[in-house]
Design a protein around this motif. Structure first.
Motif, PDB file in Angstrom:
ATOM      1  N   LEU A 107     -21.089-112.001  37.428  1.00 50.38           N
ATOM      2  CA  LEU A 107     -20.294-112.938  36.640  1.00 50.38           C
ATOM      3  C   LEU A 107     -18.799-112.783  36.887  1.00 50.38           C
ATOM      4  O   LEU A 107     -18.037-113.747  36.786  1.00 50.38           O
ATOM      5  CB  LEU A 107     -20.593-112.741  35.146  1.00 50.38           C
ATOM      6  N   ASN A 108     -18.377-111.568  37.213  1.00 52.66           N
ATOM      7  CA  ASN A 108     -16.952-111.298  37.371  1.00 52.66           C
ATOM      8  C   ASN A 108     -16.420-111.541  38.777  1.00 52.66           C
ATOM      9  O   ASN A 108     -15.218-111.379  39.015  1.00 52.66           O
ATOM     10  CB  ASN A 108     -16.654-109.837  36.980  1.00 52.66           C
ATOM     11  N   GLU A 109     -17.303-111.890  39.710  1.00 52.40           N
ATOM     12  CA  GLU A 109     -16.863-112.070  41.091  1.00 52.40           C
ATOM     13  C   GLU A 109     -16.400-113.501  41.355  1.00 52.40           C
ATOM     14  O   GLU A 109     -17.152-114.453  41.123  1.00 52.40           O
ATOM     15  CB  GLU A 109     -18.001-111.720  42.049  1.00 52.40           C
ATOM     16  N   PRO A 110     -15.170-113.676  41.849  1.00 51.41           N
ATOM     17  CA  PRO A 110     -14.683-115.029  42.129  1.00 51.41           C
ATOM     18  C   PRO A 110     -15.402-115.685  43.312  1.00 51.41           C
ATOM     19  O   PRO A 110     -15.555-116.902  43.356  1.00 51.41           O
ATOM     20  CB  PRO A 110     -13.197-114.815  42.440  1.00 51.41           C
ATOM     21  N   ASP A 111     -15.837-114.872  44.288  1.00 53.26           N
ATOM     22  CA  ASP A 111     -16.548-115.407  45.454  1.00 53.26           C
ATOM     23  C   ASP A 111     -17.944-114.793  45.493  1.00 53.26           C
ATOM     24  O   ASP A 111     -18.180-113.782  46.153  1.00 53.26           O
ATOM     25  CB  ASP A 111     -15.789-115.097  46.740  1.00 53.26           C
ATOM     26  N   ILE A 112     -18.860-115.395  44.774  1.00 57.15           N
ATOM     27  CA  ILE A 112     -20.199-114.824  44.619  1.00 57.15           C
ATOM     28  C   ILE A 112     -20.940-114.769  45.946  1.00 57.15           C
ATOM     29  O   ILE A 112     -21.771-113.891  46.175  1.00 57.15           O
ATOM     30  CB  ILE A 112     -21.010-115.639  43.580  1.00 57.15           C
ATOM     31  N   SER A 113     -20.627-115.679  46.873  1.00 55.81           N
ATOM     32  CA  SER A 113     -21.341-115.729  48.145  1.00 55.81           C
ATOM     33  C   SER A 113     -21.078-114.497  49.004  1.00 55.81           C
ATOM     34  O   SER A 113     -21.841-114.193  49.917  1.00 55.81           O
ATOM     35  CB  SER A 113     -20.957-116.991  48.922  1.00 55.81           C
ATOM     36  N   ALA A 114     -20.000-113.783  48.720  1.00 55.83           N
ATOM     37  CA  ALA A 114     -19.657-112.595  49.507  1.00 55.83           C
ATOM     38  C   ALA A 114     -20.279-111.320  48.954  1.00 55.83           C
ATOM     39  O   ALA A 114     -20.181-110.258  49.574  1.00 55.83           O
ATOM     40  CB  ALA A 114     -18.137-112.436  49.566  1.00 55.83           C
ATOM     41  N   VAL A 115     -20.945-111.408  47.808  1.00 60.72           N
ATOM     42  CA  VAL A 115     -21.519-110.214  47.180  1.00 60.72           C
ATOM     43  C   VAL A 115     -22.822-109.837  47.875  1.00 60.72           C
ATOM     44  O   VAL A 115     -23.720-110.664  48.042  1.00 60.72           O
ATOM     45  CB  VAL A 115     -21.769-110.455  45.682  1.00 60.72           C
ATOM     46  N   THR A 116     -22.930-108.587  48.291  1.00 59.44           N
ATOM     47  CA  THR A 116     -24.122-108.067  48.951  1.00 59.44           C
ATOM     48  C   THR A 116     -24.738-106.968  48.088  1.00 59.44           C
ATOM     49  O   THR A 116     -24.086-106.435  47.178  1.00 59.44           O
ATOM     50  CB  THR A 116     -23.768-107.476  50.322  1.00 59.44           C
ATOM     51  N   PRO A 117     -25.983-106.580  48.368  1.00 55.80           N
ATOM     52  CA  PRO A 117     -26.604-105.485  47.616  1.00 55.80           C
ATOM     53  C   PRO A 117     -25.802-104.189  47.664  1.00 55.80           C
ATOM     54  O   PRO A 117     -25.653-103.503  46.646  1.00 55.80           O
ATOM     55  CB  PRO A 117     -27.960-105.332  48.295  1.00 55.80           C
ATOM     56  N   SER A 118     -25.281-103.829  48.838  1.00 56.53           N
ATOM     57  CA  SER A 118     -24.517-102.583  48.931  1.00 56.53           C
ATOM     58  C   SER A 118     -23.249-102.644  48.085  1.00 56.53           C
ATOM     59  O   SER A 118     -22.827-101.636  47.505  1.00 56.53           O
ATOM     60  CB  SER A 118     -24.167-102.277  50.391  1.00 56.53           C
ATOM     61  N   VAL A 140     -33.466 -99.781  44.303  1.00 57.07           N
ATOM     62  CA  VAL A 140     -33.668-100.713  45.417  1.00 57.07           C
ATOM     63  C   VAL A 140     -33.106-102.047  44.946  1.00 57.07           C
ATOM     64  O   VAL A 140     -33.525-102.559  43.899  1.00 57.07           O
ATOM     65  CB  VAL A 140     -35.151-100.867  45.778  1.00 57.07           C
ATOM     66  N   PHE A 141     -32.137-102.562  45.678  1.00 57.94           N
ATOM     67  CA  PHE A 141     -31.502-103.827  45.286  1.00 57.94           C
ATOM     68  C   PHE A 141     -31.640-104.810  46.437  1.00 57.94           C
ATOM     69  O   PHE A 141     -31.342-104.479  47.591  1.00 57.94           O
ATOM     70  CB  PHE A 141     -30.020-103.613  44.970  1.00 57.94           C
ATOM     71  N   GLY A 142     -32.099-106.018  46.123  1.00 56.28           N
ATOM     72  CA  GLY A 142     -32.289-107.029  47.155  1.00 56.28           C
ATOM     73  C   GLY A 142     -31.728-108.380  46.754  1.00 56.28           C
ATOM     74  O   GLY A 142     -31.646-108.704  45.559  1.00 56.28           O
ATOM     75  N   ILE A 143     -31.327-109.164  47.733  1.00 59.29           N
ATOM     76  CA  ILE A 143     -30.887-110.543  47.516  1.00 59.29           C
ATOM     77  C   ILE A 143     -31.569-111.427  48.558  1.00 59.29           C
ATOM     78  O   ILE A 143     -31.493-111.157  49.764  1.00 59.29           O
ATOM     79  CB  ILE A 143     -29.363-110.685  47.624  1.00 59.29           C
ATOM     80  N   ILE A 144     -32.225-112.468  48.080  1.00 59.21           N
ATOM     81  CA  ILE A 144     -32.883-113.439  48.961  1.00 59.21           C
ATOM     82  C   ILE A 144     -31.993-114.674  49.091  1.00 59.21           C
ATOM     83  O   ILE A 144     -31.503-115.197  48.082  1.00 59.21           O
ATOM     84  CB  ILE A 144     -34.251-113.867  48.393  1.00 59.21           C
ATOM     85  N   ASP A 145     -31.801-115.130  50.315  1.00 60.47           N
ATOM     86  CA  ASP A 145     -31.102-116.387  50.566  1.00 60.47           C
ATOM     87  C   ASP A 145     -32.150-117.405  51.022  1.00 60.47           C
ATOM     88  O   ASP A 145     -32.576-117.397  52.186  1.00 60.47           O
ATOM     89  CB  ASP A 145     -30.033-116.211  51.648  1.00 60.47           C
ATOM     90  N   PRO A 146     -32.594-118.283  50.122  1.00 61.95           N
ATOM     91  CA  PRO A 146     -33.652-119.245  50.481  1.00 61.95           C
ATOM     92  C   PRO A 146     -33.241-120.216  51.580  1.00 61.95           C
ATOM     93  O   PRO A 146     -34.100-120.704  52.330  1.00 61.95           O
ATOM     94  CB  PRO A 146     -33.918-119.987  49.165  1.00 61.95           C
ATOM     95  N   LEU A 147     -31.954-120.498  51.698  1.00 63.85           N
ATOM     96  CA  LEU A 147     -31.505-121.483  52.688  1.00 63.85           C
ATOM     97  C   LEU A 147     -31.748-121.009  54.114  1.00 63.85           C
ATOM     98  O   LEU A 147     -32.049-121.812  55.005  1.00 63.85           O
ATOM     99  CB  LEU A 147     -30.014-121.794  52.487  1.00 63.85           C
ATOM    100  N   VAL A 148     -31.615-119.708  54.343  1.00 64.30           N
ATOM    101  CA  VAL A 148     -31.828-119.175  55.693  1.00 64.30           C
ATOM    102  C   VAL A 148     -33.072-118.293  55.753  1.00 64.30           C
ATOM    103  O   VAL A 148     -33.360-117.688  56.788  1.00 64.30           O
ATOM    104  CB  VAL A 148     -30.596-118.381  56.169  1.00 64.30           C
ATOM    105  N   ASN A 149     -33.797-118.222  54.622  1.00 65.79           N
ATOM    106  CA  ASN A 149     -35.048-117.463  54.555  1.00 65.79           C
ATOM    107  C   ASN A 149     -34.849-115.989  54.932  1.00 65.79           C
ATOM    108  O   ASN A 149     -35.597-115.410  55.714  1.00 65.79           O
ATOM    109  CB  ASN A 149     -36.106-118.093  55.473  1.00 65.79           C
ATOM    110  N   GLU A 150     -33.813-115.375  54.351  1.00 61.91           N
ATOM    111  CA  GLU A 150     -33.501-113.987  54.663  1.00 61.91           C
ATOM    112  C   GLU A 150     -33.466-113.118  53.412  1.00 61.91           C
ATOM    113  O   GLU A 150     -33.041-113.558  52.347  1.00 61.91           O
ATOM    114  CB  GLU A 150     -32.142-113.873  55.360  1.00 61.91           C
ATOM    115  N   LEU A 151     -33.899-111.886  53.586  1.00 58.56           N
ATOM    116  CA  LEU A 151     -33.777-110.863  52.555  1.00 58.56           C
ATOM    117  C   LEU A 151     -32.773-109.814  53.025  1.00 58.56           C
ATOM    118  O   LEU A 151     -32.868-109.306  54.140  1.00 58.56           O
ATOM    119  CB  LEU A 151     -35.129-110.185  52.308  1.00 58.56           C
TER     120      LEU A 151
END
Length: 264
Positions: A107-118, A140-151
């Motif tokens: 919620l506090n990140e201005p550019d959410i697209s740049a946030v990664t699990p690490s 274990v922290f993961g983020i799925i990007d459905p647009l490019v089908n990547e974990l």
């Protein structure tokens, strides 16, 4: 040896008052258990064509295992399983705090697209250390990007490693890192993979080792993927194979998160 003040206090209290105090403590624990169950994520939960299911069982009333999954503002899907050191009330409170901190990070990140699990793990590490809680968390922290089908995932000192099930075979995902909230200089790495059209990914807390046949850790690490393979990667089958629906007097909390797609 002189008796402690707490022992003398207990002896000075009437038996009836001690019983009342014990009952109040038990009621508090039960109320906490209800509240903890209310903040757990919906299971199953469907996001795009991904299905998330979870399981959590405390060793006593409250669990130090934290599980969550949710949409991010940019359409990606985040999920994690965290295992707080120890168990009981203190571990459970840190687990609840962890859930709040994770959500707040996004919620506090201005550019959410740049946030990664690490990045999330790094932020959590800094925050937990600042609280001086004497508790650490493996995650274990993961983020799925459905647009490019990547974990994309990152691991913070967590065992067992996530188990990937594809084409009838199960194997561990690679990853390493230090626990969150233990070392100021800890660093975390991201790994990325394209997701198969049909798969499951299972994450366990280390309490799962308690329900496996008694053996050393090296044997457990072989047995666990076999259990996932025998279950066909399915949450319901894993619950039965591991006996998670019939747990009694567990020495540690157990949690499990299963992410799947297109499993028959």
């Amino acid at each position: 040896m002189p008796e402690s003040s707490s022992t003398l206090l207990k002896r000075s209290q009437p038996v009836g008052k001690q019983r009342n105090n014990l009952q109040l403590l038990q009621e508090d624990q039960q109320a906490g258990q209800i509240m903890q169950s209310m903040i757990r994520p919906q299971s199953p939960w469907v996001a795009n064509d991904f299905v998330f299911t979870s399981f959590a069982a405390p060793s006593l009333y409250l669990s130090g295992d934290a599980v969550d999954y949710f949409y991010l503002q940019d359409g990606r899907i985040a999920f994690y399983l965290g295992d707080v050191s120890g168990h009981g009330t203190a571990a459970a409170l840190v687990g609840i705090l962890l859930q709040s901190m994770v959500r707040q990070t996004f919620l506090n990140e201005p550019d959410i697209s740049a946030v990664t699990p690490s990045y999330v793990l790094q932020r959590l590490n800094t925050a937990l250390l600042s609280y001086n809680l004497t508790k650490h968390v493996t995650m274990v922290f993961g983020i799925i990007d459905p647009l490019v089908n990547e974990l994309t995932w990152s691991i913070a000192g967590h065992l067992p490693l996530p188990v990937l099930y594809v084409d009838g075979k199960a194997q561990y995902l690679e990853g390493k890192g230090q626990p969150v909230g233990l070392f100021a200089e800890a660093s975390f790495n991201n790994a990325t993979m394209s997701l198969p059209q049909q798969f499951s990914l299972t994450v366990f807390s280390d309490g799962v080792f308690e329900v496996l046949p008694k053996a050393d850790l090296s044997v457990h690490e072989i047995v666990l993927p076999q259990c996932v393979q025998d279950a066909g990667g399915k949450h319901e089958s894993l619950v039965k194979i591991l006996g998670l629906d019939n747990l009694v007097d567990m020495p540690d909390d157990i949690a499990m998160l299963v992410l799947s797609r297109n499993l028959a």
